[in-house]
Design an enzyme around this catalytic site. Structure first.
Site, mmCIF file in Angstrom:
data_model
loop_
_atom_site.group_PDB
_atom_site.id
_atom_site.type_symbol
_atom_site.label_atom_id
_atom_site.label_comp_id
_atom_site.label_asym_id
_atom_site.label_seq_id
_atom_site.Cartn_x
_atom_site.Cartn_y
_atom_site.Cartn_z
ATOM 1 C CG HIS A 1 -1.730 1.247 1.377
ATOM 2 N ND1 HIS A 1 -2.801 1.547 0.568
ATOM 3 C CD2 HIS A 1 -1.597 2.296 2.250
ATOM 4 C CE1 HIS A 1 -3.305 2.723 0.928
ATOM 5 N NE2 HIS A 1 -2.594 3.192 1.950
ATOM 6 C CG ASP B 1 7.449 -2.303 14.553
ATOM 7 O OD1 ASP B 1 7.704 -1.441 13.695
ATOM 8 O OD2 ASP B 1 6.587 -2.157 15.446
#
Length: 476
Positions: A197, A264
């Site tokens: 995205h 992360d």
């Protein structure tokens, strides 16, 4: 690609970026508030976790790497909680304290493992709030193998260009988890890790694999990047490098419980693996494996070194999973370059039963790799009637991908797999059931290019239709 766990205790990684406190309030809900049409949550448990750049640092520490963190916090209780958690995990923290702005905090109200509400406490930091970052980086750059910029668009990375220049001058790779649509601020970095995205928000929609590759190469040239890793959710990851073919890794087949913090984990495992001396493709392979594990956990979570080692051992160097047709063709090129024999079978696989399992195990024994092509939902309805399928195609594919005998699972929208067979040209076509080899759909196609056709039997008394009829009979 053969995976083995790096010596993460030799990795030294410095993280710079937006740190935040992720707070979770858990409780039961049994009534609606008389004051407003909202559920009443009786809080019975609270949980505080380091998020953002803090979660990256915690992931590094959990792997066994040496992790340092530079960020900005407020002068408040949330900052104390963050500092305590990070230091307890062995992370070296260097926080610049803002007296005027709060520590970024995200409070989530949870009930029955569902998020009912999120409240954000934050004010964007400015360049003045992170004025000490450059000085702190210069003090540490000689002691680290990799620098990670973890950007959550909260203002802690005011001058990325100065940070990148300092690290690159010292020949230290800079990995960036980007945010927003202005990627020029990351120019000169070693590698960017946008999700699909984020990537398309910068370069425009990608309607094919080739368009994604072309736009990625153009972006790398424009920004002077060495590599780009596009994370694509259920479609895995694609690594692009200058003057080298793209590398696609299929998503790991497992139940997705919560994607919070998955990015992360990706950049933490990626940076730690590079810092430990692994090549970029090997490091991406480790990151892809870890991403598949962390989405099965609730909230911001970490993957420990022992967990990752066990996962690597279970993988045994075999890349497997749900893939698109284009991705499968790329994977087949690599497999055939190693002399591997490809076996292909197809079907609706609406309800997986013992007959399917035994049949797929037998099919796998006919070669080195097994492709299972699955009819789309629309295709199943045309073949079996409007009441089928029982399970949608994504669930059918997920179950098949979890079977040990299966390497790749791909879907097709036609009523037959003939077009797929022409494109893939497997060495062996296998079908199960009461067929002769001449009756197998696609057999003439496979024989025309020199392939083999085999018919295997399901276990006795195993039939999806029979199972459905039995369930219906018992429900009457």
């Amino acid at each position: 690609m053969h995976l083995s766990t790096p010596r993460y205790d030799s990795a030294r990684v410095l993280v710079i970026g937006d740190v935040m406190l992720d707070r979770y309030w858990h409780g039961g809900t049994s009534r609606i508030s008389p004051e407003a049409p909202v559920p009443v949550v009786k809080v019975s448990q609270t949980d505080d976790r380091a998020g953002g750049a803090g979660n990256v640092a915690l992931n590094l520490a959990a792997l066994g790497a040496s992790a340092s963190l530079i960020s900005v916090v407020g002068q408040d209780e949330a900052a104390d909680v963050l500092a305590g958690q990070l230091r307890a995990a062995g992370v070296s923290t260097q926080f610049q304290v803002s007296s005027a702005k709060p520590t970024i905090t995200k409070l989530r109200v949870m009930s029955r493992h569902q998020q009912l509400l999120r409240m954000d406490f934050e004010e964007l930091f400015t360049q003045a709030d992170c004025s000490e970052h450059q000085k702190k980086l210069q003090q540490q750059i000689g002691d680290v193998n990799v620098v990670v910029l973890s950007d959550y668009a909260k203002g802690s990375l005011g001058d990325c260009q100065a940070l990148i220049a300092t690290a690159r001058k010292a020949n230290v790779p800079v990995l960036v988890d980007p945010k927003g649509t202005d990627f020029t601020r990351y120019a000169g970095a070693t590698l960017l890790t946008p999700n699909l995205h984020e990537f398309e928000a910068v370069v425009g929609a990608c309607n094919s694999e080739q368009e994604l590759v072309d736009k990625a190469n153009q972006l790398m040239t424009t920004l002077n990047l060495e590599a780009l890793l596009v994370t694509r959710g259920e479609q895995g990851m694609t690594l692009l490098r200058k003057a080298q073919p793209e590398l696609h890794l299929p998503a790991r087949a497992r139940e997705v419980f919560d994607v919070t913090g998955a990015g992360d984990t990706v950049i933490a495992v990626l940076s730690a693996s590079i810092a430990a001396g692994y090549s970029l493709p090997e490091s991406v392979g480790m990151a892809n494996l870890a991403a598949g594990m962390v989405v099965g956990k609730l909230g911001t979570a970490t993957i420990s070194g022992p967990e990752l080692r066990l996962a690597v051992q279970a993988e045994q160097g075999v890349e497997r999973g749900v893939v698109s047709q284009e991705q499968l063709q790329t994977a087949l090129q690599e497999a055939r370059s190693k002399g591997e024999k490809i076996v292909f079978t197809n079907g609706c696989f609406d309800i997986i039963h013992a007959g399917h399992v035994g049949y797929l195990q037998s099919a796998r024994e006919l070669g080195d790799r097994l492709i299972v092509a699955v009819n789309s939902d629309e295709s199943v309805s045309r073949l079996k009637g409007p009441s089928r399928p029982i399970n949608p195609v994504d669930r059918r594919m997920a179950v098949l991908a979890g079977l040990e005998a299966v390497d790749w699972v791909v879907s097709f929208a036609d009523d037959t797999p003939e077009n797929l067979l022409r494109a893939l040209q497997p060495e062996v076509l296998v079908k199960g059931g009461d067929y002769t080899e001449e009756q197998v759909v696609g057999a003439p196609i496979v024989r025309a290019y020199g392939g083999d056709v085999k018919v295997l039997q399901f276990l006795d008394d195993c039939s999806t239709t029979g199972i459905v009829e039995k369930i219906l009979a018992q429900s009457d």
